[in-house]
Enzyme design. Sequence first.
Site, PDB file in Angstrom:
ATOM      1  N   SER A 169      34.893  45.915  50.106  1.00 31.04           N
ATOM      2  CA  SER A 169      35.493  46.937  49.253  1.00 31.04           C
ATOM      3  C   SER A 169      37.007  46.760  49.178  1.00 31.04           C
ATOM      4  O   SER A 169      37.640  47.138  48.191  1.00 31.04           O
ATOM      5  CB  SER A 169      35.136  48.336  49.754  1.00 31.04           C
ATOM      6  OG  SER A 169      35.649  48.558  51.052  1.00 31.04           O
ATOM      7  N   ILE A 189      27.594  43.090  54.641  1.00 31.12           N
ATOM      8  CA  ILE A 189      26.699  44.241  54.730  1.00 31.12           C
ATOM      9  C   ILE A 189      25.248  43.789  54.863  1.00 31.12           C
ATOM     10  O   ILE A 189      24.479  44.340  55.663  1.00 31.12           O
ATOM     11  CB  ILE A 189      26.879  45.173  53.526  1.00 31.12           C
ATOM     12  CG1 ILE A 189      28.263  45.808  53.575  1.00 31.12           C
ATOM     13  CG2 ILE A 189      25.804  46.256  53.501  1.00 31.12           C
ATOM     14  CD1 ILE A 189      28.536  46.611  54.841  1.00 31.12           C
ATOM     15  N   HIS A 225      37.428  44.294  46.441  1.00 28.44           N
ATOM     16  CA  HIS A 225      37.244  44.991  45.162  1.00 28.44           C
ATOM     17  C   HIS A 225      38.502  45.772  44.818  1.00 28.44           C
ATOM     18  O   HIS A 225      38.914  45.829  43.651  1.00 28.44           O
ATOM     19  CB  HIS A 225      36.059  45.948  45.242  1.00 28.44           C
ATOM     20  CG  HIS A 225      34.723  45.278  45.171  1.00 28.44           C
ATOM     21  ND1 HIS A 225      34.355  44.436  44.141  1.00 28.44           N
ATOM     22  CD2 HIS A 225      33.651  45.326  45.991  1.00 28.44           C
ATOM     23  CE1 HIS A 225      33.121  44.003  44.329  1.00 28.44           C
ATOM     24  NE2 HIS A 225      32.674  44.528  45.460  1.00 28.44           N
TER      25      HIS A 225
END
Length: 362
Positions: A40, A177, A43
Amino acid sequence: MTMQAVILKDNALELAEVPVPEPGPGEVLVKTLANGICGSDLHCVTHSHALAAGVKAVTGADLLDPAKPVVMGHEFCAEVVRNGPGTQGTHQPGARVVSPPMLARPAPVNLGFGGVEAPGGYAEYMVLTEALMMPVPDHLSSEVASLTEPLAVALHAVNRGALGADDVPVVIGCGPIGLAVIAVLKMRGVGPIIAADFSPARRALAAEMGADIVVDPRETSPYDSWHEVAAVDDQARYGRQTALFPELPFRPSVVFECVGVPGVIQQVLAGAPACSRVVVAGLCMAEDTFLPTFGVLKEIDLVFSLYYSVEEFAQTLGHLAAGELRAEPLITGRVGLAGVPAACAGLADPDKDAKVVIVPGL
């Protein structure tokens, strides 16, 4: 007093000198010992405006202000430096701690998405809410302790999957993940675990983390592998049946979508067995489409997963401390603060690294 921090500004990362944050009421000043680079974060570097707009549209809250410098980093282990006003002194200076990345202020702050006044772990120092801090046992390394956060994400995703004892899991995407999901599934004794990824390096890590069957989806469908290992003769072990798919002689399936790229949900709906539960753990930052007919006719349960509860975070730390959750192979690289921009750029290559941990002292 100043410190070094990596700031995100105008979609670029740079090392800067910023003020050391001052703890507010109920907060503690800590020194960052280790911080993992999260997908993230990557991102956020390239899609900060879209991320901020998306969170605002869904929740009404401001996750970050892309117009201001942001200090990322929400997967951390830190050392207590000084207790702030109104604290209980629960953790004395020198103690190592982890915490859910949240400052429990009247206007809560998501650590890792705040400005230089409330920095995340891409900095030498942070402030944490005392009530959320959890002690790290002496035998657990700071680098492994910093993995509590991403492993808690995986623990929550597996909980959302509500797997039964006979379910056969399929993990699509073996990034950090997906690998963490495999580790949690292995810890819980669920299997056989099927994993799929295009990257040879990620497939090797998936096997090391505990996947029983690892496939290159260009060559072998993970769902074909599921059919091979989920077939049973005992009707009591059959998964749920429907009028369109009666008497399927297979165990139930749970599919974890850990890619987060447009089009993958549709691929999963098309390939997954009837009556599967699909847990979407990949964070897709772009608009996506899928054909509901696939999910409707196959009666697929589609579940979305994000973050974790404080209890799940604490449970994850407990599993790491007890040696029940194997995490060390996830760490494939270490950098100091000066190496963060290059490390983030390098993570675009799935064969280069899985989880890079920032160690500010390097």
